[in-house]
Motif scaffolding. Structure first.
Motif, PDB file in Angstrom:
ATOM      1  N   UNK A  12       0.821  -1.217   0.000  1.00 38.28           N
ATOM      2  CA  UNK A  12       0.000   0.000   0.000  1.00 38.28           C
ATOM      3  C   UNK A  12       0.855   1.266   0.000  1.00 38.28           C
ATOM      4  N   UNK A  13       2.092   1.195  -0.554  1.00 38.95           N
ATOM      5  CA  UNK A  13       2.937   2.378  -0.505  1.00 38.95           C
ATOM      6  C   UNK A  13       2.454   3.447  -1.488  1.00 38.95           C
ATOM      7  N   UNK A  14       2.772   4.668  -1.117  1.00 42.34           N
ATOM      8  CA  UNK A  14       2.433   5.809  -1.957  1.00 42.34           C
ATOM      9  C   UNK A  14       3.548   6.016  -2.985  1.00 42.34           C
ATOM     10  N   UNK A  15       3.440   7.105  -3.724  1.00 38.99           N
ATOM     11  CA  UNK A  15       4.498   7.451  -4.667  1.00 38.99           C
ATOM     12  C   UNK A  15       5.798   7.629  -3.898  1.00 38.99           C
ATOM     13  N   UNK A  16       6.843   7.014  -4.392  1.00 34.26           N
ATOM     14  CA  UNK A  16       8.090   6.944  -3.637  1.00 34.26           C
ATOM     15  C   UNK A  16       9.030   8.101  -3.962  1.00 34.26           C
ATOM     16  N   UNK A  17       9.850   8.449  -2.985  1.00 34.45           N
ATOM     17  CA  UNK A  17      10.927   9.420  -3.170  1.00 34.45           C
ATOM     18  C   UNK A  17      12.122   8.655  -3.737  1.00 34.45           C
ATOM     19  N   UNK A  18      12.229   8.665  -5.055  1.00 36.63           N
ATOM     20  CA  UNK A  18      13.236   7.858  -5.744  1.00 36.63           C
ATOM     21  C   UNK A  18      14.653   8.265  -5.343  1.00 36.63           C
ATOM     22  N   UNK A  19      14.901   9.556  -5.274  1.00 36.63           N
ATOM     23  CA  UNK A  19      16.245  10.029  -4.946  1.00 36.63           C
ATOM     24  C   UNK A  19      16.681   9.562  -3.557  1.00 36.63           C
ATOM     25  N   UNK A  20      15.745   9.578  -2.603  1.00 39.20           N
ATOM     26  CA  UNK A  20      16.084   9.160  -1.240  1.00 39.20           C
ATOM     27  C   UNK A  20      16.288   7.655  -1.163  1.00 39.20           C
ATOM     28  N   UNK A  21      15.453   6.896  -1.847  1.00 43.01           N
ATOM     29  CA  UNK A  21      15.648   5.447  -1.889  1.00 43.01           C
ATOM     30  C   UNK A  21      17.005   5.102  -2.496  1.00 43.01           C
ATOM     31  N   UNK A  22      17.369   5.808  -3.558  1.00 38.06           N
ATOM     32  CA  UNK A  22      18.666   5.576  -4.210  1.00 38.06           C
ATOM     33  C   UNK A  22      19.815   5.959  -3.280  1.00 38.06           C
ATOM     34  N   UNK A  23      19.689   7.104  -2.621  1.00 36.01           N
ATOM     35  CA  UNK A  23      20.727   7.576  -1.705  1.00 36.01           C
ATOM     36  C   UNK A  23      20.969   6.580  -0.571  1.00 36.01           C
ATOM     37  N   UNK A  24      19.884   6.037  -0.011  1.00 32.29           N
ATOM     38  CA  UNK A  24      20.047   5.128   1.123  1.00 32.29           C
ATOM     39  C   UNK A  24      20.495   3.740   0.685  1.00 32.29           C
ATOM     40  N   UNK A  25      20.199   3.361  -0.556  1.00 37.05           N
ATOM     41  CA  UNK A  25      20.779   2.117  -1.086  1.00 37.05           C
ATOM     42  C   UNK A  25      22.287   2.264  -1.228  1.00 37.05           C
ATOM     43  N   UNK A  26      22.737   3.436  -1.624  1.00 38.34           N
ATOM     44  CA  UNK A  26      24.171   3.691  -1.690  1.00 38.34           C
ATOM     45  C   UNK A  26      24.798   3.612  -0.295  1.00 38.34           C
ATOM     46  N   UNK A  27      24.077   4.122   0.705  1.00 41.48           N
ATOM     47  CA  UNK A  27      24.547   4.012   2.083  1.00 41.48           C
ATOM     48  C   UNK A  27      24.684   2.546   2.479  1.00 41.48           C
ATOM     49  N   UNK A  28      23.663   1.755   2.184  1.00 40.01           N
ATOM     50  CA  UNK A  28      23.706   0.326   2.492  1.00 40.01           C
ATOM     51  C   UNK A  28      24.871  -0.352   1.783  1.00 40.01           C
ATOM     52  N   UNK A  29      25.165   0.098   0.573  1.00 37.64           N
ATOM     53  CA  UNK A  29      26.203  -0.522  -0.249  1.00 37.64           C
ATOM     54  C   UNK A  29      27.604  -0.337   0.330  1.00 37.64           C
ATOM     55  N   UNK A  30      27.833   0.785   1.030  1.00 39.21           N
ATOM     56  CA  UNK A  30      29.222   1.063   1.439  1.00 39.21           C
ATOM     57  C   UNK A  30      29.432   1.331   2.925  1.00 39.21           C
ATOM     58  N   UNK A  31      28.366   1.588   3.674  1.00 39.02           N
ATOM     59  CA  UNK A  31      28.560   2.034   5.059  1.00 39.02           C
ATOM     60  C   UNK A  31      28.865   0.878   6.005  1.00 39.02           C
TER      61      UNK A  31
END
Length: 221
Positions: free
Chosen positions: A131-150
């Motif tokens: 039931x998610x709404x329209x997503x903040x693509x830039x924020x999802x991408x930014x936090x995936x990058x965080x997951x990738x390297x942090x």
């Protein structure tokens, strides 16, 4: 914990604060408060409050502000990790490829990426309707990058008081060995695992999670 000092609930990547709704409804005697990253709506950051305890799911541990850790008497890490990718070279390369594939595709069409992630997160349990709404693509991408390297600073985690680690043995997103690695590095921690649990145990095994948290709160009262 006191009414003045609520227990902060922090969701991880691809979810929002709604994942904690049942925790709040089923436990009116506990003062829970939620922080919302803003993937599917306006962000709500309340971590500046003087929380004495925090529950962080998955990447949510990495989203908590650094200044909160010395204030915490209790930190509950659910389905969490110090570093997302495995240590062994072959497994690490495979994991990195998956995340970078997600990074590429979330920019072009976030819907299928989120749907697959949610499906994999709930396994082996059945996923509820999305039931998610329209997503903040830039924020999802930014936090995936965080997951990738942090990589989480263990010394910072050691500033917290009691640490409870909860993890599903069938977690297909964050393997359970990540939980044991955290426990090994954190002398003030204890670990509890659930055999049939996947990545979304705060939803699929909410009573089990809450029972461990309540037991810890009772001991520290």
């Amino acid at each position: 914990m006191t009414d003045k000092n609520p227990i902060l609930l922090q969701h991880g990547w691809g979810y929002d604060s709604g994942m904690w709704d049942d925790w709040i409804k089923l436990n009116p005697d506990i003062h829970f408060t939620t922080s919302d990253r803003g993937y599917f709506g306006k962000p709500v950051r309340i971590a500046e409050q003087q929380a004495e305890a925090a529950v962080a799911h998955s990447l949510g541990l990495h989203l908590l502000p650094e200044e909160i850790f010395p204030k915490l008497k209790l930190l509950v890490i659910v389905s969490g990790f110090q570093e997302f990718h495995p240590n062994t070279p072959i497994e690490r390369t495979f994991s990195q490829r998956i995340v970078r594939h997600m990074l590429k595709n979330v920019k072009s069409d976030a819907g299928p990426v989120l749907k697959q992630f949610h499906h994999n997160s709930y396994l082996p349990a059945k996923m509820d309707a999305e039931s998610w709404q329209e997503a903040d693509i830039d924020l999802l991408h930014k936090d995936l990058e965080l997951l990738d390297h942090h990589k989480m600073d263990i010394e910072m985690l050691r500033l917290a008081g009691k640490i409870v680690i909860l993890h599903g043995m069938k977690d297909g997103i964050v393997p359970h060995n990540k939980a044991y690695q955290l426990q090994y590095s954190l002398p003030q921690s204890e670990i509890h695992t659930v055999e049939e649990g996947g990545h979304m145990i705060p939803v699929t095994h909410k009573e089990w999670c809450l029972n461990h948290i309540k037991a810890t709160l009772t001991q520290s009262a």
